[in-house]
Design a protein around this motif. Structure first.
Motif, PDB file in Angstrom:
ATOM      1  N   ALA A 115       0.839  -1.215   0.000  1.00  0.00           N
ATOM      2  CA  ALA A 115       0.000   0.000   0.000  1.00  0.00           C
ATOM      3  C   ALA A 115       0.865   1.253   0.000  1.00  0.00           C
ATOM      4  O   ALA A 115       0.961   1.948  -1.003  1.00  0.00           O
ATOM      5  CB  ALA A 115      -0.944  -0.022   1.199  1.00  0.00           C
ATOM      6  N   TYR A 123      -4.325   3.953   0.996  1.00  0.00           N
ATOM      7  CA  TYR A 123      -4.107   4.166  -0.431  1.00  0.00           C
ATOM      8  C   TYR A 123      -2.947   5.142  -0.649  1.00  0.00           C
ATOM      9  O   TYR A 123      -2.905   6.201  -0.039  1.00  0.00           O
ATOM     10  CB  TYR A 123      -5.356   4.754  -1.090  1.00  0.00           C
ATOM     11  N   GLU A 126      -4.564   7.236  -4.286  1.00  0.00           N
ATOM     12  CA  GLU A 126      -5.950   7.702  -4.269  1.00  0.00           C
ATOM     13  C   GLU A 126      -6.308   8.260  -2.899  1.00  0.00           C
ATOM     14  O   GLU A 126      -5.710   7.888  -1.884  1.00  0.00           O
ATOM     15  CB  GLU A 126      -6.923   6.565  -4.610  1.00  0.00           C
ATOM     16  N   SER A 159      -5.325  -0.576  -3.724  1.00  0.00           N
ATOM     17  CA  SER A 159      -6.564   0.090  -4.160  1.00  0.00           C
ATOM     18  C   SER A 159      -7.264  -0.661  -5.278  1.00  0.00           C
ATOM     19  O   SER A 159      -8.422  -0.341  -5.600  1.00  0.00           O
ATOM     20  CB  SER A 159      -6.267   1.518  -4.622  1.00  0.00           C
TER      21      SER A 159
END
Length: 249
Positions: A115, A123, A126, A159
């Motif tokens: 991640a 995220y 994002e 994500s």
């Protein structure tokens, strides 16, 4: 230099097999795996045996947040997707998970994590608005998370959204998308949906040009997704059944 990146398989062995066949068809032998290997109402046990086989062929894997849950959370406290996977996994699969690194450097110039370098459940590329909209994070926030990483190519997953972001200093961050889970919803940090809008398995090929630049090529691979959708439904997960059938939730 050319290799493939996979991520977020989530126990979808049929999708994983299709992707591996597609990668082999391209003549690519080197693969990295960005984690979240098993969690889901599908075939964690079959996927586990395949991952052990891949490990014998030196496929580099990093640990995802759901991989961590499977080895750190008591079985009776696991959420439903993790609990289903845990019930299928043998000690050999869990031992393999325990050996996975949080992050690593591949071929001396590629940084791998699930991640972000600091947190396996955030995220990187994002952000989510309080209204549940998922959109590209501002560049300065993306770059802040990359502070201290010197490698020119950075790979992450989590994500499930295939995406490439060029940093202002030329470094490239790539998310290859999800092999096994094309859509989901989550309530953190706010209730939101992630939807690819298709039911194919996703991965990426990374190639270094003669000029030294890394170029991503995103691939979508059809497979018998309806068989996995039916399996999810049989296992009481209508949300997964919809996601696997349509790429939407």
């Amino acid at each position: 230099m050319r290799f493939a990146a996979i991520a977020d398989i989530h126990g979808n062995c049929a999708a994983l097999q299709a992707v591996l066949e597609d990668i082999a068809g391209l003549g690519i032998r080197d693969i990295v795996n960005l984690g979240d290997c098993f969690s889901g109402p599908l075939e964690a046990d079959r996927a586990g045996d395949l991952f052990l086989l891949l490990d014998m062929h030196a496929v580099q894997t990093v640990r995802g947040n759901h991989d961590r849950y499977l080895i750190e959370t008591p079985a009776d406290a696991l959420a439903s997707s993790d609990a289903h996977a845990h019930a299928q996994l043998a000690p050999r699969h869990l031992d393999w998970l325990r050996k996975l690194p949080f992050s690593t450097i591949y071929l001396d110039e590629i940084f791998l994590c699930h991640a972000t370098p600091q947190d396996d459940n955030v995220y990187w590329l994002e952000q989510v608005s309080p209204a549940g909209h998922v959109f590209l994070k501002p560049l300065e926030e993306i770059e802040a998370l990359a502070d201290g990483i010197e490698q020119p190519l950075i790979l992450c997953g989590h994500s499930h959204i295939p995406r490439a972001v060029q940093l202002s200093d030329g470094r490239l961050i790539v998310n290859p998308g999800s092999v096994g889970c094309p859509a989901y919803d989550d309530d953190k940090p706010f209730l939101h949906k992630v939807e690819t809008g298709h039911a194919m398995a996703s991965y990426a090929v990374l190639e270094k040009t003669p000029a030294g630049d890394w170029v991503p090529e995103f691939h979508n691979v059809p497979y018998d997704h309806m068989a996995m959708s039916r399996l999810a439904a049989e296992n009481g997960r209508s949300d997964w059944a919809m996601a696997l059938a349509t790429g939407r939730v």
